[in-house]
Write a protein that holds these residues in place. Structure first.
Motif: not given
Length: 235
Positions: A3, A6-7, A143-144, A147-148, A150-151
């Protein structure tokens, strides 16, 4: 993949020489102690310097910090590259990277105590371990999961920043440490994307940009320690 749209950007090191360190010392050689309170478990022994600052001691700290953070960056890059393109070299490279996190924790023990050094080493070890789910999710184009992961990675970066600020709030305020650690994650992500794509030319360029940022972070830590513990850097 990662991604990339956006990163963030890039991060890594360049070994500190005495000449560069001496230049950096120009703005931080004055004595005077911080009355900052330490983070939980921290031990501080700062006090007003009774003699003039010793530039060689200051340069030694700058150089030592830059060496450790340079290792952090170089072995991170090597680990990411191995993960995507050379699995046989992954474990020994990762082991060397994890060793550096212990060394970084040990580097603050003379100023903040063993418990603080152990805590920093543990937070930095988590920082490395949490990169693995990021790389796996990126490689799987999930992606899911990405996202987790990265958070979680950003949350750990904030923990590290807040731990440092708790140890030395006057010289390492959260307004400085949190953006610096976030930038580190952003930049590591960027050159990791490059490596995932096999774009080595761009990965080196982004790594070099990241290096400049990490050297700034390293110098900020050294400068803050000198300001907080002037007696330890007196002639």
């Amino acid at each position: 993949m990662f991604g990339a749209q956006r990163l963030g950007k890039g991060l890594v090191p360049a070994l500190a020489g005495a000449a560069l360190a001496a230049t950096l010392l120009a703005g931080c050689s004055s004595a005077g102690s911080s009355d900052a309170s330490a983070a939980s478990g921290m031990h501080m022994t700062s006090g007003a310097a009774t003699t003039a600052p010793n530039p060689q001691k200051q340069i030694a700290l700058y150089t030592a910090m830059r060496t450790l953070w340079t290792d952090h960056m170089q072995w991170t890059y090597g680990t990411v590259k191995a993960f995507f393109h050379n699995p046989d070299s992954l474990q020994p490279t990762l082991d060397r990277l994890l060793r550096d996190q212990k060394d970084l924790g040990a580097a603050i023990v003379p100023y903040y105590g063993q418990a603080a050094g152990d805590k920093l080493a543990a937070l930095l070890t988590t920082h490395i371990q949490q990169a693995v789910p990021v790389l796996k999710a990126a490689q799987a184009n999930d992606k899911a999961a990405l996202d987790k992961a990265m958070a979680d990675w950003y949350a750990n970066a904030k923990e590290i920043a807040d731990f440092l600020s708790g140890a030395n709030p006057k010289n390492w305020p959260t307004s400085a440490t949190e953006p610096m650690m976030k930038e580190h994650i952003d930049q590591t992500t960027t050159y990791s994307v490059d490596l995932l794509k096999g774009d080595y030319t761009k990965s080196i360029k982004d790594y070099d940009a990241a290096s400049e940022h990490m050297m700034m972070l390293s110098d900020t830590l050294a400068k803050g320690i000198i300001a907080q513990f002037p007696d330890k850097f007196a002639a």
